[in-house]
Motif scaffolding. Structure first.
Motif: not given
Ligand SMILES: [Zn+2]
Length: 342
Positions: A230, A268-270, A338
Motif C-alpha cells: 500500500d 488494504h488497497q493494493c 488503483r
C-alpha cells in the motif's frame, strides 16, 4: 455483469507491461481415465501430462513471453501414493516443466500432501521459495519457515504473494505434533461426520479434510506485506491453491478460514487479483472491494481435444487473461483509484 466471461477475442493495441502464465490441477498419474468423487466428471490422468506439454510449447513461443508461470497446485494425483509412484510421477512432471523457458512458482495443494510429507516438499523441487524477493529494512515482510509462502516482484510496482492454504490442515502434518492435534480439533468442531472428507449436513461445508486454512501467523505476515505494498503504491496478485471468495467457488472448496483471509485483503488497497485452483470447474467473481477472484479450470478434467491454461497480460489499468480451451478470456480492470497513471 462483471462475473460473466468475456467471450470473443481480446485485442489490445498497446504492448503489455509484462505477462505471466497460469495452470492448475494437473494431477498427473500413469493411470487409465477415471472419474471424480461424484462420478460426474471424467479425469484424464495420463493425458494431463500432454496438456502440460502443450501449454509449455505455447508459452515458449508466445510473442509476449511470460516472465513466469504460476502452478496453482495438485501437480500429481493422490493415486500415485497408492501405487508407490509418487516420486516417479513428480520427476516426470518436473522434467516436463524444465522445458519451460520461464521460471515456475509452485503452490502446494491437497494432492501434494497425499503424496508427500511437508518436510519432503520443503526439500523438493516443488519448493520455489528461492525465487522470493526481499524488502530491505522491512524484516516484518519476511515469511516464517513454519508455512510455505513468499512474495516476489516480477515487474516494478507489481508484487505477487504465494500463500500456503494448508498451513492449518491435518494433511502433511506430523500426527504426533501439537499442530496436528489443534487442526484436527478445529476440523472436528466444524465437522461431526465420521468421514471427515464429507461436507454432508455442514453449515460451513468448507470444513472438510481435503481443505485447509491460514494460520494467524501467516495472516499477520500477509498483512505486513500488504501494508508495505500500500505504502509503496504497488499492485498485488495473490496465489493460493484454495479459493477464498464464495461467489467464485463451490463452498465446499473454500479455505477453512476464508473470511479471515478476505478481512486482511479487504483492509488494504493494493490487491487486484486472487488466483486459485482446486475447484476444477473454474469460477470468477469480482468482490465488493474490486478484487478479481479467478479459479482456474483444472487440467485433470480437461478432455484431450481441449486445453486448460492461460496467459495474463498486465497493463497499467487492467489485467487481461487470455484463456486457452476451457479457460475463458477475462478483462480485469483495476478499481479506478488503483490504476496507474503513467
Ligand atoms: Zn486441490
Amino acid at each position: 455483469m462483471d462475473d460473466k466471461p468475456n467471450p470473443g477475442t481480446l485485442s489490445e493495441s498497446s504492448e503489455p507491461l509484462f505477462s505471466f502464465g497460469v495452470i492448475a490441477d494437473i494431477q498427473y498419474a500413469d493411470l487409465e481415465d477415471g472419474y471424480n468423487f461424484h462420478g460426474s466428471r471424467r479425469r484424464y490422468y495420463r493425458h494431463s501430462l500432454l496438456h502440460l506439454r502443450g501449454a509449455i510449447e505455447h508459452w515458449n513461443e508466445e510473442s509476449s513471453a511470460p516472465c513466469c508461470v504460476l502452478q496453482l497446485g495438485d501437480i500429481i494425483d493422490g493415486y500415485n501414493a497408492q501405487y508407490k509412484a509418487s516420486e516417479k510421477s513428480l520427476e516426470l512432471v518436473m522434467s516436463t516443466f524444465q522445458t519451460l523457458k520461464a521460471p515456475v512458482h509452485h503452490t502446494w495443494g491437497n494432492h501434494e500432501f497425499y503424496n508427500f510429507s511437508r518436510d519432503y516438499l520443503t526439500n523438493s523441487k516443488l519448493n520455489t521459495k528461492f525465487l522470493e524477493d526481499h524488502i530491505v529494512h522491512h524484516p516484518e515482510t519476511m515469511p516464517s519457515e513454519d508455512y510455505y509462502a513468499y512474495h516476489f516482484v516480477p515487474f516494478p510496482k507489481f508484487r505477487f504473494i504465494l500463500l500456503d492454504a494448508y498451513d492449518l490442515s491435518v494433511l502433511g502434518v506430523d500426527q504426533s505434533s501439537p499442530k496436528y492435534q489443534q487442526c484436527l480439533q478445529m476440523l472436528r468442531e466444524h465437522n461431526p461426520n465420521t468421514e471427515l472428507n464429507s461436507p454432508q449436513g455442514l453449515s460451513e461445508p468448507q470444513f472438510v479434510q481435503f481443505n485447509g486454512g491460514f494460520s494467524q501467523e501467516q495472516l499477520n505476515w500477509l498483512n505486513e506485506v500488504l501494508t508495505f505494498s500500500d505504502t509503496n503504491q504497488e499492485k498485488v496478485v495473490i496465489v493460493s491453491h484454495l479459493p477464498i471468495y464464495p461467489e467464485a467457488s463451490d463452498s465446499v472448496c473454500l479455505a477453512w478460514n476464508y473470511r479471515d483471509a478476505l478481512a486482511v485483503i479487504w483492509s488494504h488497497q493494493c490487491v487486484v487479483c486472487f488466483f486459485a485452483g482446486h475447484t476444477h470447474d473454474g469460477g470468477y467473481s469480482k468482490d465488493p472491494f474490486g478484487v478479481h477472484h479467478v479459479n482456474l479450470e483444472g487440467v485433470i478434467e480437461t478432455a484431450p481435444d481441449s486445453q486448460a491454461f492461460g496467459t495474463v497480460h498486465v497493463y497499467p489499468d487492467k489485467m487481461m487473461l487470455k484463456g486457452r480451451g476451457r479457460v475463458p478470456d477475462r478483462i480485469m480492470n483495476y478499481e479506478k483509484e488503483r490504476a496507474f497513471h503513467f
